[in-house]
Write a protein that holds these residues in place. Structure first.
Motif, mmCIF file in Angstrom:
data_model
loop_
_atom_site.group_PDB
_atom_site.id
_atom_site.type_symbol
_atom_site.label_atom_id
_atom_site.label_comp_id
_atom_site.label_asym_id
_atom_site.label_seq_id
_atom_site.Cartn_x
_atom_site.Cartn_y
_atom_site.Cartn_z
ATOM 1 N N ILE A 188 0.812 -1.296 0.166
ATOM 2 C CA ILE A 188 -0.172 0.011 0.061
ATOM 3 C C ILE A 188 0.936 1.196 -0.038
ATOM 4 O O ILE A 188 1.885 1.123 0.740
ATOM 5 C CB ILE A 188 -1.127 0.062 1.242
ATOM 6 C CG1 ILE A 188 -1.832 -1.404 1.096
ATOM 7 C CG2 ILE A 188 -1.634 1.364 1.383
ATOM 8 C CD1 ILE A 188 -2.538 -1.398 2.551
ATOM 9 N N ALA A 189 0.268 2.368 -0.781
ATOM 10 C CA ALA A 189 0.878 3.646 -0.622
ATOM 11 C C ALA A 189 0.203 4.579 -0.720
ATOM 12 O O ALA A 189 -0.880 4.633 -1.072
ATOM 13 C CB ALA A 189 2.000 3.688 -2.043
ATOM 14 N N VAL A 190 0.537 5.830 -0.122
ATOM 15 C CA VAL A 190 -0.338 6.892 0.102
ATOM 16 C C VAL A 190 0.420 8.067 -0.921
ATOM 17 O O VAL A 190 1.588 8.343 -0.789
ATOM 18 C CB VAL A 190 -0.542 7.478 1.363
ATOM 19 C CG1 VAL A 190 -1.105 8.725 1.379
ATOM 20 C CG2 VAL A 190 -1.154 6.455 2.395
ATOM 21 N N HIS A 238 -14.341 11.764 -11.849
ATOM 22 C CA HIS A 238 -14.885 11.294 -13.069
ATOM 23 C C HIS A 238 -14.532 9.680 -13.478
ATOM 24 O O HIS A 238 -14.898 9.268 -14.412
ATOM 25 C CB HIS A 238 -14.286 12.090 -14.288
ATOM 26 C CG HIS A 238 -14.368 13.619 -14.311
ATOM 27 N ND1 HIS A 238 -15.799 14.011 -14.399
ATOM 28 C CD2 HIS A 238 -13.412 14.603 -13.876
ATOM 29 C CE1 HIS A 238 -15.569 15.453 -14.078
ATOM 30 N NE2 HIS A 238 -14.499 15.730 -13.816
ATOM 31 N N ARG A 239 -13.695 9.305 -12.470
ATOM 32 C CA ARG A 239 -13.287 7.767 -12.609
ATOM 33 C C ARG A 239 -13.606 7.315 -11.286
ATOM 34 O O ARG A 239 -13.333 7.971 -10.266
ATOM 35 C CB ARG A 239 -11.565 7.677 -13.036
ATOM 36 C CG ARG A 239 -11.318 8.125 -14.418
ATOM 37 C CD ARG A 239 -9.925 7.850 -14.558
ATOM 38 N NE ARG A 239 -9.770 6.674 -14.646
ATOM 39 C CZ ARG A 239 -8.947 5.853 -15.752
ATOM 40 N NH1 ARG A 239 -8.322 6.727 -16.405
ATOM 41 N NH2 ARG A 239 -9.074 4.565 -15.624
ATOM 42 N N LEU A 274 -4.787 6.258 -2.825
ATOM 43 C CA LEU A 274 -4.213 5.076 -1.979
ATOM 44 C C LEU A 274 -3.938 4.246 -3.129
ATOM 45 O O LEU A 274 -4.767 4.027 -4.238
ATOM 46 C CB LEU A 274 -5.165 4.571 -1.104
ATOM 47 C CG LEU A 274 -4.854 3.352 -0.525
ATOM 48 C CD1 LEU A 274 -3.808 3.756 0.473
ATOM 49 C CD2 LEU A 274 -6.125 2.680 0.295
ATOM 50 N N LEU A 275 -2.816 3.612 -3.299
ATOM 51 C CA LEU A 275 -2.260 2.690 -4.291
ATOM 52 C C LEU A 275 -2.335 1.247 -3.569
ATOM 53 O O LEU A 275 -1.760 1.377 -2.363
ATOM 54 C CB LEU A 275 -1.178 2.822 -4.815
ATOM 55 C CG LEU A 275 -0.723 3.654 -6.181
ATOM 56 C CD1 LEU A 275 -1.184 5.325 -5.594
ATOM 57 C CD2 LEU A 275 0.574 3.635 -6.629
ATOM 58 N N ILE A 276 -2.863 0.374 -4.007
ATOM 59 C CA ILE A 276 -2.944 -1.144 -3.539
ATOM 60 C C ILE A 276 -2.294 -1.835 -4.794
ATOM 61 O O ILE A 276 -2.837 -2.010 -5.724
ATOM 62 C CB ILE A 276 -4.155 -1.414 -3.063
ATOM 63 C CG1 ILE A 276 -4.773 -0.366 -2.124
ATOM 64 C CG2 ILE A 276 -4.288 -2.779 -2.552
ATOM 65 C CD1 ILE A 276 -6.315 -0.500 -2.077
ATOM 66 N N ALA A 277 -1.228 -2.758 -4.455
ATOM 67 C CA ALA A 277 -0.557 -3.494 -5.046
ATOM 68 C C ALA A 277 -0.869 -5.236 -4.546
ATOM 69 O O ALA A 277 -0.694 -5.348 -3.548
ATOM 70 C CB ALA A 277 0.798 -3.362 -5.336
ATOM 71 N N MET A 278 -1.343 -6.189 -5.480
ATOM 72 C CA MET A 278 -1.146 -7.332 -5.093
ATOM 73 C C MET A 278 -0.903 -8.407 -6.308
ATOM 74 O O MET A 278 -0.890 -7.823 -7.407
ATOM 75 C CB MET A 278 -2.990 -7.852 -4.864
ATOM 76 C CG MET A 278 -3.459 -7.051 -3.954
ATOM 77 S SD MET A 278 -5.294 -7.441 -3.440
ATOM 78 C CE MET A 278 -5.679 -8.619 -4.099
ATOM 79 N N PRO A 279 -0.447 -9.390 -5.840
ATOM 80 C CA PRO A 279 0.266 -10.376 -7.037
ATOM 81 C C PRO A 279 -0.987 -10.391 -7.726
ATOM 82 O O PRO A 279 -2.110 -10.789 -7.404
ATOM 83 C CB PRO A 279 0.457 -11.779 -6.166
ATOM 84 C CG PRO A 279 1.111 -11.340 -4.673
ATOM 85 C CD PRO A 279 0.090 -10.165 -4.465
ATOM 86 N N ILE A 318 -6.924 4.603 -5.962
ATOM 87 C CA ILE A 318 -8.567 5.174 -5.717
ATOM 88 C C ILE A 318 -8.134 6.552 -5.278
ATOM 89 O O ILE A 318 -7.058 6.721 -4.509
ATOM 90 C CB ILE A 318 -9.164 4.157 -4.811
ATOM 91 C CG1 ILE A 318 -8.413 3.869 -3.268
ATOM 92 C CG2 ILE A 318 -9.619 3.130 -5.432
ATOM 93 C CD1 ILE A 318 -9.311 3.278 -2.462
ATOM 94 N N TRP A 319 -9.111 7.454 -5.159
ATOM 95 C CA TRP A 319 -9.129 8.823 -4.517
ATOM 96 C C TRP A 319 -9.700 8.585 -3.305
ATOM 97 O O TRP A 319 -10.884 8.267 -3.303
ATOM 98 C CB TRP A 319 -9.694 9.609 -5.526
ATOM 99 C CG TRP A 319 -9.658 10.992 -4.765
ATOM 100 C CD1 TRP A 319 -10.759 11.779 -4.431
ATOM 101 C CD2 TRP A 319 -8.540 12.002 -4.700
ATOM 102 N NE1 TRP A 319 -10.613 12.761 -4.153
ATOM 103 C CE2 TRP A 319 -9.110 13.338 -4.021
ATOM 104 C CE3 TRP A 319 -7.167 11.908 -4.571
ATOM 105 C CZ2 TRP A 319 -8.322 14.308 -3.610
ATOM 106 C CZ3 TRP A 319 -6.346 12.937 -4.363
ATOM 107 C CH2 TRP A 319 -7.250 14.130 -3.712
ATOM 108 N N ILE A 320 -9.156 8.861 -2.187
ATOM 109 C CA ILE A 320 -9.789 9.061 -0.743
ATOM 110 C C ILE A 320 -10.264 10.632 -0.562
ATOM 111 O O ILE A 320 -9.406 11.381 0.030
ATOM 112 C CB ILE A 320 -8.785 8.447 0.230
ATOM 113 C CG1 ILE A 320 -8.155 7.187 -0.065
ATOM 114 C CG2 ILE A 320 -9.595 8.540 1.761
ATOM 115 C CD1 ILE A 320 -9.250 6.048 -0.215
ATOM 116 N N GLU A 321 -11.523 10.739 -0.925
ATOM 117 C CA GLU A 321 -12.013 12.055 -0.802
ATOM 118 C C GLU A 321 -12.071 12.929 0.449
ATOM 119 O O GLU A 321 -11.304 13.935 0.447
ATOM 120 C CB GLU A 321 -13.327 12.312 -1.261
ATOM 121 C CG GLU A 321 -14.067 13.743 -1.479
ATOM 122 C CD GLU A 321 -13.443 14.608 -2.316
ATOM 123 O OE1 GLU A 321 -13.402 15.869 -2.233
ATOM 124 O OE2 GLU A 321 -12.977 13.937 -3.324
#
Length: 145
Positions: free
Chosen positions: A25-27, A72-73, A106-111, A97-100
């Motif tokens: 996870i990254a912010v 918009h996305r 927030l970036l979420i990476a998974m295999p 995703i955008w955390i309003e």
């Protein structure tokens, strides 16, 4: 055993998942600066404080990120991301995703297990075709001298 409806401690659960390379996870701040990152699947992001679009996978995505922040996305998905230059020997999927209410991404990476499965299937299909071609060549015998 957990009680039905008991709260999940997401902090400890996600930390455990990240420590086993299941999720990273990254912010990213609204100005695209990398604020925090946790887990090895996002090591390709630039250093803290740097523009996330300075990384190869996010290069040129400034307009898409702005569109996401403007509502918009719903998200940005980057499936099957891989590359030894990124430090990724296996494919990963990244979702942004955008955390309003916090005004950050927030970036979420998974295999990416689906991409791995396709690679395995294509690899076995390729090996099967090589065996078939080799068997046909052997059956045909030596060529003209």
């Amino acid at each position: 055993m957990h009680e039905k409806g008991a709260m999940i401690d997401f902090n400890s659960e996600l930390r455990g998942a990240a420590e086993t390379d299941v999720i990273s996870i990254a912010v990213i701040e609204a100005n695209r600066a990398v604020s925090r990152k946790f887990g090895p699947l996002l090591e390709w992001l630039p250093a803290l404080g740097a523009d996330c679009c300075n990384s190869m996978p996010l290069a040129g995505m400034e307009a898409e990120l702005a569109s996401l922040a403007q509502g918009h996305r719903r998200n940005i998905a980057l499936p099957g991301l891989r590359g030894l230059s990124l430090g990724l020997s296996e494919p990963v999927t990244v979702v942004i995703i955008w955390i309003e209410d916090k005004l950050h991404y927030l970036l979420i990476a998974m295999p990416d297990f689906s991409a791995r499965q396709v690679e395995l299937l294509l690899g076995s299909e390729h090996r099967g075709a090589d065996c078939f071609v080799g068997a046909r060549a052997h059956a045909a015998g030596p060529g003209p001298a």
